[in-house]
Design a protein around this motif. Sequence first.
Motif, mmCIF file in Angstrom:
data_model
loop_
_atom_site.group_PDB
_atom_site.id
_atom_site.type_symbol
_atom_site.label_atom_id
_atom_site.label_comp_id
_atom_site.label_asym_id
_atom_site.label_seq_id
_atom_site.Cartn_x
_atom_site.Cartn_y
_atom_site.Cartn_z
ATOM 1 N N LYS A 71 57.913 19.082 30.710
ATOM 2 C CA LYS A 71 58.016 18.452 30.751
ATOM 3 C C LYS A 71 56.517 17.880 29.894
ATOM 4 N N MET A 72 56.172 17.977 29.381
ATOM 5 C CA MET A 72 55.245 17.492 28.100
ATOM 6 C C MET A 72 56.254 16.521 27.674
ATOM 7 N N ALA A 73 56.832 15.325 27.188
ATOM 8 C CA ALA A 73 57.454 14.675 26.044
ATOM 9 C C ALA A 73 57.338 15.019 24.622
ATOM 10 N N GLU A 74 56.484 15.440 24.271
ATOM 11 C CA GLU A 74 55.900 15.023 22.856
ATOM 12 C C GLU A 74 56.681 17.281 22.230
ATOM 13 N N LEU A 75 56.367 17.646 23.465
ATOM 14 C CA LEU A 75 56.849 18.729 22.541
ATOM 15 C C LEU A 75 58.087 19.491 22.847
ATOM 16 N N ASP A 76 58.923 18.987 24.242
ATOM 17 C CA ASP A 76 60.175 19.003 24.701
ATOM 18 C C ASP A 76 60.832 18.347 23.450
ATOM 19 N N ARG A 77 60.446 17.172 22.593
ATOM 20 C CA ARG A 77 61.732 17.169 21.706
ATOM 21 C C ARG A 77 61.236 17.339 20.675
ATOM 22 N N VAL A 78 60.260 18.187 20.137
ATOM 23 C CA VAL A 78 60.263 18.877 19.133
ATOM 24 C C VAL A 78 61.364 20.341 18.836
ATOM 25 N N LEU A 79 61.269 20.287 20.236
ATOM 26 C CA LEU A 79 61.825 21.699 20.386
ATOM 27 C C LEU A 79 63.654 21.309 20.681
ATOM 28 N N GLY A 80 63.543 20.567 20.223
ATOM 29 C CA GLY A 80 65.414 20.186 20.883
ATOM 30 C C GLY A 80 65.389 19.488 22.105
ATOM 31 N N GLY A 81 64.571 19.460 23.203
ATOM 32 C CA GLY A 81 65.389 19.524 24.787
ATOM 33 C C GLY A 81 64.013 20.683 25.889
ATOM 34 N N GLY A 82 63.654 20.816 25.369
ATOM 35 C CA GLY A 82 62.749 21.869 25.450
ATOM 36 C C GLY A 82 62.718 23.722 25.353
ATOM 37 N N LEU A 83 61.611 23.965 26.188
ATOM 38 C CA LEU A 83 62.452 25.947 25.084
ATOM 39 C C LEU A 83 63.153 26.335 25.751
ATOM 40 N N VAL A 84 64.605 26.963 25.317
ATOM 41 C CA VAL A 84 65.306 28.114 25.439
ATOM 42 C C VAL A 84 64.742 29.246 25.789
ATOM 43 N N GLU A 258 62.543 15.601 14.426
ATOM 44 C CA GLU A 258 61.338 15.466 15.200
ATOM 45 C C GLU A 258 60.533 15.741 14.997
ATOM 46 N N ILE A 259 58.952 14.700 15.481
ATOM 47 C CA ILE A 259 57.501 15.554 14.865
ATOM 48 C C ILE A 259 57.199 14.977 16.369
ATOM 49 N N GLY A 260 56.376 15.623 17.335
ATOM 50 C CA GLY A 260 55.097 15.295 18.373
ATOM 51 C C GLY A 260 53.846 15.082 18.182
ATOM 52 N N ILE A 261 53.467 14.060 18.687
ATOM 53 C CA ILE A 261 52.187 13.367 18.120
ATOM 54 C C ILE A 261 51.082 13.737 19.162
ATOM 55 N N PHE A 262 49.929 14.395 18.964
ATOM 56 C CA PHE A 262 48.729 14.326 19.649
ATOM 57 C C PHE A 262 47.724 13.791 19.382
ATOM 58 N N GLU A 263 46.885 14.110 20.632
ATOM 59 C CA GLU A 263 45.349 13.678 19.698
ATOM 60 C C GLU A 263 44.276 14.266 20.843
ATOM 61 N N MET A 264 43.346 14.860 20.334
ATOM 62 C CA MET A 264 42.830 15.978 20.618
ATOM 63 C C MET A 264 41.712 14.816 21.675
ATOM 64 N N SER A 265 41.648 15.962 22.756
ATOM 65 C CA SER A 265 40.462 15.308 23.673
ATOM 66 C C SER A 265 39.027 15.663 23.925
ATOM 67 N N GLU A 266 38.329 15.255 24.817
ATOM 68 C CA GLU A 266 37.428 16.415 25.816
ATOM 69 C C GLU A 266 38.232 17.447 26.903
ATOM 70 N N VAL A 267 39.221 16.206 27.371
ATOM 71 C CA VAL A 267 40.305 17.379 28.262
ATOM 72 C C VAL A 267 41.353 17.899 27.673
ATOM 73 N N GLY A 268 41.857 18.690 26.093
ATOM 74 C CA GLY A 268 42.222 18.665 25.055
ATOM 75 C C GLY A 268 43.094 18.057 24.569
ATOM 76 N N LEU A 269 44.173 18.651 24.658
ATOM 77 C CA LEU A 269 45.412 17.048 23.963
ATOM 78 C C LEU A 269 46.517 16.543 25.106
ATOM 79 N N LEU A 270 46.512 15.027 24.560
ATOM 80 C CA LEU A 270 46.812 14.354 24.347
ATOM 81 C C LEU A 270 48.523 13.453 23.843
#
Length: 452
Positions: A71-84, A258-270
């Motif tokens: 349920k983190m779209a960026e991660l799910d996509r890179v993994l191919g639709g979730g963690l097998v 596929e790539i996932g894009i995140f930004e590092m912030s004070e409250v973790g990766l967005l």
Amino acid sequence: MKKKTVFVCAECGYNTQKWLGQCPSCSQWNTLHEEIQEKTPAVHQDLVFQQEQPRHLSNISSENSPRYQIKMAELDRVLGGGLVQGSLTLIGGEPGIGKSTLLLQMMNHLSSQKLKVFYISAEESLNQLKLRADRLGASQKSLFVLSETNLERIMDQTQKMSPHVLVVDSIQTIFSSELESAPGTVAQIRHCAARLMYLAKKNNISTILVGHVTKEGSLAGPRVLEHLVDTVLYFDNDASLSFRILRATKNRFGSTHEIGIFEMSEVGLLEIHNASEFFLSERAQNQVAGTAVVASIEGTRPFLVEIQSLVSASHLASPRRTALGIDPTRVSLLLAVLQKAVGVEFSTQDVYVNVAGGLKIQERAVDLGIMLSALSSFRNAPLQHNICVIGEVGLTGELRPVRSIESRIQEATKLGFTKCLIPLKNMKKLKTTNKIEVLGVSHIREAVEILF
Ligand code: TYD
Ligand code: MG
């Protein structure tokens, strides 16, 4: 008694009795280092876990392996639709890039779905882990943590707990007492990873291993791990920017584009869902010479980026050619095509080309954008502000069609662009849209005539 030693290649795991400068197996230089020779670890025998009988391929169901949606779209996509389920994943990246942060956030998401997750930190104390978790707001009940470096104790605890997902952070800092070599050596890494794979497959635990990347850009003992695991992810940033890119370099359960894009912030990766908006956010509001907006695609995801060029008179015998984020040879080639087709004398000019935002682009659909931005800078004539250019350019200056033209145009429309210049050959199959004006061109000369 002196222990018997062997020389092991840190890249591919090749071993030999004598030291060699170059590894005969993978041809890398200075990768062999001395290690104490171990007895063959017992793990290799119990790795043959199930005696399967040959089956008819046609009788095997092709249902996808069951997955845990993060349920983190960026991660799910890179993994191919979730963690097998029951898969083994390696996530690599430089120290400090945010691997532990990403995994803790991921574990928190998984445990909020009532999955039992077990995070082993072999680098940080539980206090440090707690501090980080507080910052991230990770407080789920089924998220268990342990600070431990010994493989046997880790396996023991994991078996007792029997979690859905296990994280070992990192594979380089854990060690097995069955081997005498130090943590982080190829022998230890290989042995520990093999044991953890056995555990993952036997108990159907999705396991994620963290691996630090060495300065040369490879994981220590990486090749050995890369073919052992199902999925290899790299967490990377371009230049010293705040955004991070996650890409799969190997995936037995999905695409590696596929790539996932995140930004590092004070409250973790967005998560950055709207990449185009992010990459175009720094773009000047008025028209500037030397820039062109292109629509590029990574995997299934289109995004718009700005190509910037600076062309200025050179005082050097061989003028400068600098390219950031794109292949410099490609840039030289495109300049030569432009020179021939449009008659611009680039041989007396220094040319700098840059992909704004620090992104790296490999695909050729940005050719047209590179050429037009260079020409725009040379003539000091800005392109229209609301136009997006798409197309690969061949050696004779002809425009070649690109894949997924529809989604590129859609992305440009979404971002408020009103005009798109695309290869004529892409026009044929295109569904008409009234929100954006699409122009098809067959040659770079034609594109130049329309735009300048
Ligand atoms: P970390 O996950 O420890 O990196 P790795 O495990 O890859 O070595 O992340 C490290 C950096 O991220 C660290 O320098 C601090 C920074 N950071 C933030 O900026 N915000 C945060 O909320 C967190 C947890 C870390
Ligand atoms: Mg870490």
